[in-house]
Design an enzyme around this catalytic site. Structure first.
Site, PDB file in Angstrom:
ATOM      1  N   MET A   1       2.828  -9.227  -1.101  1.00  0.00           N
ATOM      2  CA  MET A   1       2.220  -8.609   0.090  1.00  0.00           C
ATOM      3  C   MET A   1       0.712  -8.511  -0.068  1.00  0.00           C
ATOM      4  O   MET A   1       0.205  -8.182  -1.143  1.00  0.00           O
ATOM      5  CB  MET A   1       2.808  -7.229   0.317  1.00  0.00           C
ATOM      6  CG  MET A   1       4.227  -7.313   0.795  1.00  0.00           C
ATOM      7  SD  MET A   1       4.831  -5.742   1.375  1.00  0.00           S
ATOM      8  CE  MET A   1       6.539  -6.203   1.673  1.00  0.00           C
TER       9      MET A   1
ATOM     10  N   HIS B   1       0.840  -1.208   0.000  1.00  0.00           N
ATOM     11  CA  HIS B   1       0.000   0.000   0.000  1.00  0.00           C
ATOM     12  C   HIS B   1       0.876   1.260   0.000  1.00  0.00           C
ATOM     13  O   HIS B   1       0.578   2.234  -0.693  1.00  0.00           O
ATOM     14  CB  HIS B   1      -0.891   0.050   1.252  1.00  0.00           C
ATOM     15  CG  HIS B   1      -1.958  -0.999   1.305  1.00  0.00           C
ATOM     16  ND1 HIS B   1      -1.934  -2.030   2.207  1.00  0.00           N
ATOM     17  CD2 HIS B   1      -3.092  -1.158   0.582  1.00  0.00           C
ATOM     18  CE1 HIS B   1      -3.010  -2.776   2.044  1.00  0.00           C
ATOM     19  NE2 HIS B   1      -3.730  -2.284   1.058  1.00  0.00           N
TER      20      HIS B   1
END
Ligand code: PAF
Length: 284
Positions: A184, A37
């Site tokens: 991830m 992110h």
């Protein structure tokens, strides 16, 4: 960094940015931030004057037996991570402001959504495109950044943005991996220690497939898919949802490997944790 919860307020702030000739970059998320992110947030910061990150766990995109109620969250930590990444506004609308009782509209992309994750998760992409369409109208971005890990999602979003003439550039950002190769994902937090080892089967299988293509340029697509399946199934915790080699824009099956081919994999670990990964098979 400012936290905004109201759709009306975020739209007013976005209009104000635009009136000042400032460009807006949006990163839509469901929170529980990791370095993937952060990379999207920083990419938005490189490309736009103001970065808005939305954090909304969207009920429309979860099936009845999926993890909507248990989706991981860590709001205070997320605020700190977003602030450190240079985000200007964290937009966290609540469910009833997003979907009133009278809400009756769905954005649906045909074709691209029918197989792969769409086959395993009926209605999922309708939920994604509907919420992303709303987020676009609320935050008025010039660009929006999405991770390539959700490769089908990115293709579907590009399609609806084209079809519905949203004046927004969609930026795909490469998968960010842990040092051990695991892509991830917020859902990695569900993995117990022994499951983490099994989850590595995804990146191992991808490396293996790329090696096969490097060594045997004319290898048949079905051979690669079969060998990747064998590699994954060495882990008893792992069941396969799909392994498909497709053209990256159409998501149609490839008949032979080319620079446009992408391997997409979805597995479940212990029938509990669904993980996806992908990679191009040629180059890098
Ligand atoms: O990729 C996600 O986290 C979600 O699907 C998105 C794009 C934020 C829509 O809810």
């Amino acid at each position: 960094m400012k936290v905004i919860t109201s759709p009306v307020e975020i739209q007013t702030v976005a209009q104000d940015f635009r009136a000042k000739q400032l460009t807006i970059g949006l990163v839509p998320t469901m929170g529980f931030f990791h370095n993937g992110h952060v990379a999207l947030m920083k990419e938005a910061g490189r490309r736009a004057d103001k970065v808005i990150v939305s954090l909304f766990v969207n009920p429309l995109q979860f099936g009845p037996s999926e993890d909507f109620d248990t989706y991981p969250h860590a709001f205070e930590k997320d605020c700190q991570i977003a602030e450190d990444a240079g985000v200007d506004i964290l937009y966290t609308p609540n469910k009833k402001d997003m979907y009133s009782e009278e809400f009756a509209t769905t954005i649906q992309v045909k074709g691209l959504t029918s197989g792969l994750c769409g086959g395993d998760r009926p209605g999922h992409f309708d939920g994604v495109t509907t919420v992303v369409g709303k987020l676009f109208n609320q935050t008025l971005p010039h660009i929006a950044v999405f991770g390539e890990k959700d490769f089908q999602q990115l293709a579907v979003i590009r399609q609806f943005v084209r079809d519905l003439d949203f004046p927004i550039s969609i930026i795909g950002y490469p998968i960010v991996r842990e040092a051990n190769g695991l892509a991830m994902s917020s859902r990695n937090s569900y993995l117990k220690k022994d499951e983490m080892d099994a989850a590595l089967c995804l990146s191992t299988a991808i490396r293996y497939a790329k090696n096969l293509v490097r060594k045997q340029q004319n290898i048949a697509v079905s051979d690669i898919e079969k060998k990747v399946a064998d590699t994954l199934l060495k882990h008893s915790e792992c069941t396969i949802d799909y392994i498909q080699i497709v053209h990256q824009n159409t998501l149609q099956n490839c008949t032979q490997i080319s620079s446009d081919s992408i391997l997409l994999i979805a597995v479940k670990i212990n029938n509990r944790i669904r993980l996806i990964d992908n990679s191009k098979l040629t180059g890098g």
